[in-house]
Scaffold this motif. Sequence first.
Motif, PDB file in Angstrom:
ATOM      1  N   HIS A 240      30.320  27.647  60.015  1.00  0.00           N
ATOM      2  CA  HIS A 240      29.031  28.348  60.080  1.00  0.00           C
ATOM      3  C   HIS A 240      28.434  28.259  61.480  1.00  0.00           C
ATOM      4  O   HIS A 240      27.924  29.258  62.015  1.00  0.00           O
ATOM      5  CB  HIS A 240      28.074  27.774  59.038  1.00  0.00           C
ATOM      6  N   LEU A 241      28.490  27.083  62.083  1.00  0.00           N
ATOM      7  CA  LEU A 241      27.971  26.922  63.450  1.00  0.00           C
ATOM      8  C   LEU A 241      28.741  27.799  64.431  1.00  0.00           C
ATOM      9  O   LEU A 241      28.149  28.384  65.347  1.00  0.00           O
ATOM     10  CB  LEU A 241      28.033  25.456  63.880  1.00  0.00           C
TER      11      LEU A 241
ATOM     12  N   SER B 270      28.814  32.608  67.932  1.00  0.00           N
ATOM     13  CA  SER B 270      29.364  33.922  68.277  1.00  0.00           C
ATOM     14  C   SER B 270      28.275  34.996  68.244  1.00  0.00           C
ATOM     15  O   SER B 270      28.190  35.838  69.148  1.00  0.00           O
ATOM     16  CB  SER B 270      30.479  34.312  67.303  1.00  0.00           C
ATOM     17  N   ILE B 271      27.434  34.965  67.224  1.00  0.00           N
ATOM     18  CA  ILE B 271      26.347  35.942  67.100  1.00  0.00           C
ATOM     19  C   ILE B 271      25.382  35.799  68.261  1.00  0.00           C
ATOM     20  O   ILE B 271      24.956  36.793  68.874  1.00  0.00           O
ATOM     21  CB  ILE B 271      25.629  35.793  65.746  1.00  0.00           C
TER      22      ILE B 271
ATOM     23  N   TYR C 167      23.058  37.771  73.252  1.00  0.00           N
ATOM     24  CA  TYR C 167      22.711  37.489  74.643  1.00  0.00           C
ATOM     25  C   TYR C 167      23.285  38.574  75.558  1.00  0.00           C
ATOM     26  O   TYR C 167      22.603  39.065  76.463  1.00  0.00           O
ATOM     27  CB  TYR C 167      23.230  36.096  75.045  1.00  0.00           C
ATOM     28  N   GLN C 168      24.515  38.975  75.301  1.00  0.00           N
ATOM     29  CA  GLN C 168      25.129  40.037  76.108  1.00  0.00           C
ATOM     30  C   GLN C 168      24.366  41.360  75.918  1.00  0.00           C
ATOM     31  O   GLN C 168      24.162  42.106  76.874  1.00  0.00           O
ATOM     32  CB  GLN C 168      26.615  40.204  75.735  1.00  0.00           C
ATOM     33  N   GLN C 169      23.958  41.644  74.684  1.00  0.00           N
ATOM     34  CA  GLN C 169      23.196  42.869  74.429  1.00  0.00           C
ATOM     35  C   GLN C 169      21.857  42.845  75.153  1.00  0.00           C
ATOM     36  O   GLN C 169      21.425  43.859  75.700  1.00  0.00           O
ATOM     37  CB  GLN C 169      22.978  43.048  72.926  1.00  0.00           C
TER      38      GLN C 169
END
Length: 179
Positions: A59-60, A65-66, A71-73
């Motif tokens: 889960h972590l 990843s999310i 952050y990139q978006q």
Amino acid sequence: VPVVSAVGHEIDTTLSDLAADKTAATPTAAAELVVPNISELYRDTDLFYDRITQAVENHLQQIRSIVKIRYQQLKLYRPSARLDRQKEYIRLLHSGLQINFELRINSIKDQYHRLEKRIAELNPKRELVNGYALVYNDTDGNIISSVTEVKLQDRLKIELYNGSIIAKVLKKEVDNDDR
């Protein structure tokens, strides 16, 4: 509640054996059936701990990843520029609302003053300074507008511009004009 029967070292079947969910030949065997093995408990606890640890780690990792993708978006869309545009839009809305609010308040004030003036013009007591009077039946407070509404000895309240008078009807004179 489960029932365990362990009368002990008997060959015969007892009534408790027939009613029991489990039967044991001896009380010791019954205890072994009822009480779990401590080494099995430790093993099951370790397995459960390992599963939970792995699930939390998975889960972590998904959350990491999310967050990385978001952050990139954010870097691509430059939210500070969008915030500046939103601030300007809000400032313009606020300015427009303030102007509309002031216009509406002024309109309501004008309407209020017109209504206040109209009410003052329609107030029947306004004519009292010109020598007119309002006459009420002193018993029920109804306005008297005709001689036919009173009887001899009725008490009347006569309101003038600067006070009122209580009077008694001593005589009636009916005007025959049907205006």
